[in-house]
Each structure stands twice: as C-alpha cells, then as structure tokens.
Motif scaffolding. Structure first.
Motif, PDB file in Angstrom:
ATOM      1  N   LEU A 154       0.817  -1.219   0.000  1.00 14.61           N
ATOM      2  CA  LEU A 154       0.000   0.000   0.000  1.00 14.61           C
ATOM      3  C   LEU A 154       0.849   1.265   0.000  1.00 14.61           C
ATOM      4  CD1 LEU A 154      -3.122  -0.318   2.303  1.00 14.61           C
ATOM      5  CD2 LEU A 154      -2.867  -0.837  -0.116  1.00 14.61           C
ATOM      6  N   THR A 155       0.369   2.259  -0.704  1.00 18.23           N
ATOM      7  CA  THR A 155       0.995   3.574  -0.731  1.00 18.23           C
ATOM      8  C   THR A 155       0.341   4.476   0.314  1.00 18.23           C
ATOM      9  OG1 THR A 155      -0.582   4.396  -2.375  1.00 18.23           O
ATOM     10  CG2 THR A 155       1.434   3.321  -3.214  1.00 18.23           C
ATOM     11  N   VAL A 156       0.847   5.688   0.420  1.00 15.50           N
ATOM     12  CA  VAL A 156       0.262   6.665   1.346  1.00 15.50           C
ATOM     13  C   VAL A 156      -1.225   6.859   1.043  1.00 15.50           C
ATOM     14  CG1 VAL A 156       0.338   9.048   2.132  1.00 15.50           C
ATOM     15  CG2 VAL A 156       2.463   7.848   1.651  1.00 15.50           C
ATOM     16  N   ALA A 157      -1.567   6.952  -0.234  1.00 13.89           N
ATOM     17  CA  ALA A 157      -2.966   7.139  -0.614  1.00 13.89           C
ATOM     18  C   ALA A 157      -3.844   6.013  -0.085  1.00 13.89           C
ATOM     19  CB  ALA A 157      -3.084   7.236  -2.129  1.00 13.89           C
ATOM     20  N   GLY A 158      -3.318   4.775  -0.091  1.00 15.71           N
ATOM     21  CA  GLY A 158      -4.080   3.640   0.405  1.00 15.71           C
ATOM     22  C   GLY A 158      -4.370   3.746   1.889  1.00 15.71           C
ATOM     23  N   TYR A 159      -3.354   4.113   2.663  1.00 12.12           N
ATOM     24  CA  TYR A 159      -3.550   4.227   4.113  1.00 12.12           C
ATOM     25  C   TYR A 159      -4.475   5.385   4.462  1.00 12.12           C
ATOM     26  CZ  TYR A 159      -0.053   0.668   4.794  1.00 12.12           C
ATOM     27  OH  TYR A 159       0.625  -0.532   4.767  1.00 12.12           O
ATOM     28  N   ARG A 160      -4.340   6.479   3.743  1.00 10.64           N
ATOM     29  CA  ARG A 160      -5.208   7.622   4.030  1.00 10.64           C
ATOM     30  C   ARG A 160      -6.639   7.359   3.590  1.00 10.64           C
ATOM     31  NH1 ARG A 160      -0.901  12.437   2.394  1.00 10.64           N
ATOM     32  NH2 ARG A 160       0.247  12.401   4.370  1.00 10.64           N
ATOM     33  N   THR A 161      -6.807   6.590   2.530  1.00 11.84           N
ATOM     34  CA  THR A 161      -8.152   6.198   2.127  1.00 11.84           C
ATOM     35  C   THR A 161      -8.776   5.301   3.190  1.00 11.84           C
ATOM     36  OG1 THR A 161      -7.567   6.304  -0.228  1.00 11.84           O
ATOM     37  CG2 THR A 161      -9.514   5.018   0.362  1.00 11.84           C
ATOM     38  N   ALA A 162      -7.993   4.331   3.671  1.00 13.99           N
ATOM     39  CA  ALA A 162      -8.484   3.435   4.718  1.00 13.99           C
ATOM     40  C   ALA A 162      -8.856   4.222   5.973  1.00 13.99           C
ATOM     41  CB  ALA A 162      -7.423   2.389   5.042  1.00 13.99           C
TER      42      ALA A 162
ATOM     43  N   GLY B  10       3.831  -5.817   2.866  1.00 13.19           N
ATOM     44  CA  GLY B  10       4.177  -4.688   3.718  1.00 13.19           C
ATOM     45  C   GLY B  10       3.772  -3.404   3.026  1.00 13.19           C
ATOM     46  N   ALA B  11       4.229  -2.299   3.547  1.00 17.41           N
ATOM     47  CA  ALA B  11       3.907  -1.001   2.959  1.00 17.41           C
ATOM     48  C   ALA B  11       4.853  -0.683   1.801  1.00 17.41           C
ATOM     49  CB  ALA B  11       3.999   0.087   4.012  1.00 17.41           C
ATOM     50  N   ASP B  12       4.397   0.140   0.883  1.00 12.77           N
ATOM     51  CA  ASP B  12       5.242   0.605  -0.216  1.00 12.77           C
ATOM     52  C   ASP B  12       6.398   1.436   0.346  1.00 12.77           C
ATOM     53  OD1 ASP B  12       5.777   1.172  -3.088  1.00 12.77           O
ATOM     54  OD2 ASP B  12       5.336   3.222  -2.454  1.00 12.77           O
ATOM     55  N   ALA B  13       7.594   1.131  -0.124  1.00 10.64           N
ATOM     56  CA  ALA B  13       8.777   1.830   0.391  1.00 10.64           C
ATOM     57  C   ALA B  13       9.459   2.664  -0.681  1.00 10.64           C
ATOM     58  CB  ALA B  13       9.775   0.812   0.953  1.00 10.64           C
ATOM     59  N   SER B  14       8.687   3.097  -1.666  1.00 13.57           N
ATOM     60  CA  SER B  14       9.250   3.904  -2.751  1.00 13.57           C
ATOM     61  C   SER B  14       9.566   5.320  -2.260  1.00 13.57           C
ATOM     62  CB  SER B  14       8.260   3.987  -3.910  1.00 13.57           C
ATOM     63  OG  SER B  14       7.119   4.752  -3.533  1.00 13.57           O
ATOM     64  N   PRO B  15      10.449   6.026  -2.953  1.00 10.74           N
ATOM     65  CA  PRO B  15      10.746   7.425  -2.585  1.00 10.74           C
ATOM     66  C   PRO B  15       9.504   8.306  -2.551  1.00 10.74           C
ATOM     67  CG  PRO B  15      12.407   6.601  -4.097  1.00 10.74           C
ATOM     68  CD  PRO B  15      11.333   5.543  -4.040  1.00 10.74           C
ATOM     69  N   LYS B  16       8.554   8.035  -3.456  1.00 11.70           N
ATOM     70  CA  LYS B  16       7.338   8.853  -3.476  1.00 11.70           C
ATOM     71  C   LYS B  16       6.538   8.677  -2.189  1.00 11.70           C
ATOM     72  CE  LYS B  16       3.080   9.750  -6.053  1.00 11.70           C
ATOM     73  NZ  LYS B  16       2.256   9.400  -7.235  1.00 11.70           N
ATOM     74  N   SER B  17       6.376   7.439  -1.745  1.00 16.55           N
ATOM     75  CA  SER B  17       5.628   7.203  -0.517  1.00 16.55           C
ATOM     76  C   SER B  17       6.333   7.820   0.682  1.00 16.55           C
ATOM     77  CB  SER B  17       5.434   5.695  -0.288  1.00 16.55           C
ATOM     78  OG  SER B  17       4.417   5.191  -1.122  1.00 16.55           O
ATOM     79  N   GLU B  18       7.647   7.698   0.713  1.00 14.98           N
ATOM     80  CA  GLU B  18       8.399   8.307   1.817  1.00 14.98           C
ATOM     81  C   GLU B  18       8.269   9.830   1.782  1.00 14.98           C
ATOM     82  OE1 GLU B  18       9.834   6.635   4.306  1.00 14.98           O
ATOM     83  OE2 GLU B  18       8.995   4.860   3.354  1.00 14.98           O
ATOM     84  N   ARG B  19       8.270  10.388   0.598  1.00 20.10           N
ATOM     85  CA  ARG B  19       8.174  11.844   0.448  1.00 20.10           C
ATOM     86  C   ARG B  19       6.843  12.369   0.969  1.00 20.10           C
ATOM     87  NH1 ARG B  19       7.881  12.366  -4.955  1.00 20.10           N
ATOM     88  NH2 ARG B  19      10.030  11.633  -5.058  1.00 20.10           N
ATOM     89  N   TYR B  20       5.776  11.583   0.766  1.00 21.41           N
ATOM     90  CA  TYR B  20       4.448  12.046   1.175  1.00 21.41           C
ATOM     91  C   TYR B  20       4.047  11.564   2.570  1.00 21.41           C
ATOM     92  CZ  TYR B  20       3.536  13.999  -3.421  1.00 21.41           C
ATOM     93  OH  TYR B  20       3.584  14.763  -4.563  1.00 21.41           O
ATOM     94  N   GLY B  21       4.991  11.002   3.323  1.00 25.23           N
ATOM     95  CA  GLY B  21       4.713  10.700   4.728  1.00 25.23           C
ATOM     96  C   GLY B  21       4.148   9.325   5.004  1.00 25.23           C
ATOM     97  N   GLN B  22       4.776   8.298   4.426  1.00 24.05           N
ATOM     98  CA  GLN B  22       4.281   6.940   4.616  1.00 24.05           C
ATOM     99  C   GLN B  22       4.248   6.528   6.087  1.00 24.05           C
ATOM    100  OE1 GLN B  22       2.449   4.645   3.437  1.00 24.05           O
ATOM    101  NE2 GLN B  22       3.708   3.334   2.113  1.00 24.05           N
ATOM    102  N   SER B  23       5.321   6.801   6.817  1.00 24.75           N
ATOM    103  CA  SER B  23       5.376   6.379   8.220  1.00 24.75           C
ATOM    104  C   SER B  23       4.293   7.062   9.051  1.00 24.75           C
ATOM    105  CB  SER B  23       6.761   6.661   8.815  1.00 24.75           C
ATOM    106  OG  SER B  23       7.070   8.042   8.734  1.00 24.75           O
ATOM    107  N   GLN B  24       4.029   8.336   8.768  1.00 23.54           N
ATOM    108  CA  GLN B  24       2.986   9.052   9.508  1.00 23.54           C
ATOM    109  C   GLN B  24       1.604   8.507   9.167  1.00 23.54           C
ATOM    110  OE1 GLN B  24       3.500  11.644  11.914  1.00 23.54           O
ATOM    111  NE2 GLN B  24       1.418  10.903  12.316  1.00 23.54           N
ATOM    112  N   ALA B  25       1.394   8.166   7.893  1.00 21.08           N
ATOM    113  CA  ALA B  25       0.107   7.608   7.483  1.00 21.08           C
ATOM    114  C   ALA B  25      -0.155   6.277   8.184  1.00 21.08           C
ATOM    115  CB  ALA B  25       0.075   7.424   5.968  1.00 21.08           C
ATOM    116  N   ILE B  26       0.886   5.446   8.299  1.00 20.29           N
ATOM    117  CA  ILE B  26       0.752   4.166   8.991  1.00 20.29           C
ATOM    118  C   ILE B  26       0.486   4.391  10.479  1.00 20.29           C
ATOM    119  CG2 ILE B  26       2.008   2.092   9.706  1.00 20.29           C
ATOM    120  CD1 ILE B  26       3.420   2.190   6.975  1.00 20.29           C
TER     121      ILE B  26
END
Length: 257
Positions: free
Chosen positions: A77-85, A107-123
């Motif tokens: 899942l990307t940031v968009a997925g977690y925020r949608t959930a 697991g969660a998407d670990a691409s630079p884009k997801s990290e840039r948009y706050g993947q850890s915070q979304a999780i």
C-alpha cells in the motif's frame, strides 16, 4: 522459494475480493484519499450481509497475475491507500459500523514517493485510529502480513489467521537478509513467532482457520459475522481496553520468550 511462501503467493490463493463478494452482496466501494488519489491494492467500502448486518471492509489485494500484480504494486500500500483506509474507518465510526480487514500483503510501499508524502505518519495515524475505534474491529490474515504496513490494520479486537498464513515485523526474505545469510528463508520463518499457531500460543491470534477446507469462503464469511455479532455486545470503552490489553500482554511475554 520456500514451499510455504509459494503457496501463500499462488495465483489461486483465496483473496480479499472473493471474500468481500461473498460476504457483502450490496458492497459500495470508496475510492481515494482526497489528496493523492486512489490505491488499486485497497478495496474499501461499506455493505450489508445477507442477514442485513452492516459492515465496513478493508481488503488488500495483491493481484492474481503479472498484469494485476503490477497494477496493485503486489499489495504494498501507498500513502494514498492508508489515508483512504483512514477516511473509511472514520465514517465507519460515525455510522456505527464494525470494521473487518482482510490482509495479504508484503508490507507497505517503500518507494521514494511514498516516503516523500509521509508513509510512516500515514501508517502511525492508521494504527492509532484503529486502536481508538469505538466500534468493533477484526482482521483476517489470508496470506502474508508484514511490517508496520500490516500492523496498521491489525490493531484489532480479534485477530484471525488461516493456518498457513504469516504475520511478522518483516518478510522472511527481509529477515534472512538482515541476518546476512546466516538463516535461509525457510529457517527465518521458524526463527520468529510469525506463524498462526505460534502467535495463537502467545495470545496475539484469537482464531486459526484450516485453509484446506472445501467451503473456506463460506466458512470465513460465517465466522466473520459471528465474531462481529459477539464483539458488538461490548461497550466502546471495553473494546478499546481489550485491544490495548491484547498487545500489552504480547509485549509482556516478549522479553521472556
């Protein structure tokens, strides 16, 4: 590849879309986080069972062939997925609908884009929101569930796993890599308590289901409905306290394990 992983990642593995279709004939899907867009690996929405039981469902789909697995990022899942959930469970709480998560993801998407948009915070936001839900929630591991990416959906009153599924801080391949080849992938699975039976022994998993049953989908649907019905007998305060106690008890065990 380890035979257990081959089975978990097989194209004909029971999937979230299959369960959702059988569980909720009147399912209405929700799309997008209102900021970054949609995540095709996430199936999220609301519906009613044949017994008119209202439910919210969050399903992670890895895809069944090369094309769909690319489209769905293999279920990461990307940031968009977690925020949608997160948006969907906020509505679930508002309208008093129990939340059911169906998990099979690396697991969660670990691409630079997801990290840039706050993947850890979304999780982190998802983990916190799940823990404080005033409605019942449960998670069913249909295959794999690794890292904080899966934990975001697993802060639940009831954790259910198919008997051959896995739930761990990292994938077996990642564990083997961290150990610099000292353990094989197969040995990594046995090294940590990531199997359903081991996690049930330690009190984290409440129910283990035999994946070889001929009527697996129907049985899972019935078990989900029965579990939710029982959970709805508890007050909001008790539901929150029960989730906290489940993970606290597991952590209390860990140093002695």
């Amino acid at each position: 590849m380890d035979e257990r992983l081959r089975r978990l990642r097989a194209a004909d593995r029971v999937s979230a879309p299959t369960i959702i279709k059988a569980l909720l004939p009147t399912f209405v899907a929700q799309h997008g986080d209102r900021l970054l867009g949609d995540d095709s690996a996430l199936i999220a929405g609301f519906g009613r069972t044949t017994q008119q039981q209202g439910l919210t469902v969050l399903g992670i789909d890895r895809g069944h062939d090369l094309t769909t697995r690319r489209q769905k990022n293999g279920g990461a899942l990307t940031v968009a997925g977690y925020r949608t959930a997160l948006r969907v469970i906020q509505h679930a709480e508002k309208f008093g609908l129990p939340v059911v998560s169906l998990i099979n993801m690396p697991g969660a998407d670990a691409s630079p884009k997801s990290e840039r948009y706050g993947q850890s915070q979304a999780i982190a936001d998802m983990i916190a929101a799940m823990g404080q839900l005033t409605v019942p929630n449960m998670v069913v591991f249909l295959g794999e569930g690794h890292s904080g990416g899966a934990l975001a959906f697993a802060n639940a009153n009831v954790v259910m796993m198919l008997d051959d599924s896995l739930f761990n801080v990292a994938s077996p391949e990642a564990v083997a890599a961290i150990l610099h080849g000292q353990q094989s992938v197969s040995e990594a699975i046995d090294l940590l308590p990531m199997t359903a039976s081991e996690l049930q022994q330690r009190g984290l998993v409440d129910d283990v289901i035999d994946h070889r049953q001929a009527t697996l989908v129907d049985m899972l649907c019935q078990r989900i409905q029965d579990t939710v019905t029982e959970l709805q007998k508890q007050s909001a305060i008790d539901l929150i306290a029960q989730r906290e106690a489940k993970f606290k008890d597991f952590m209390d065990w860990w140093p002695q394990g």
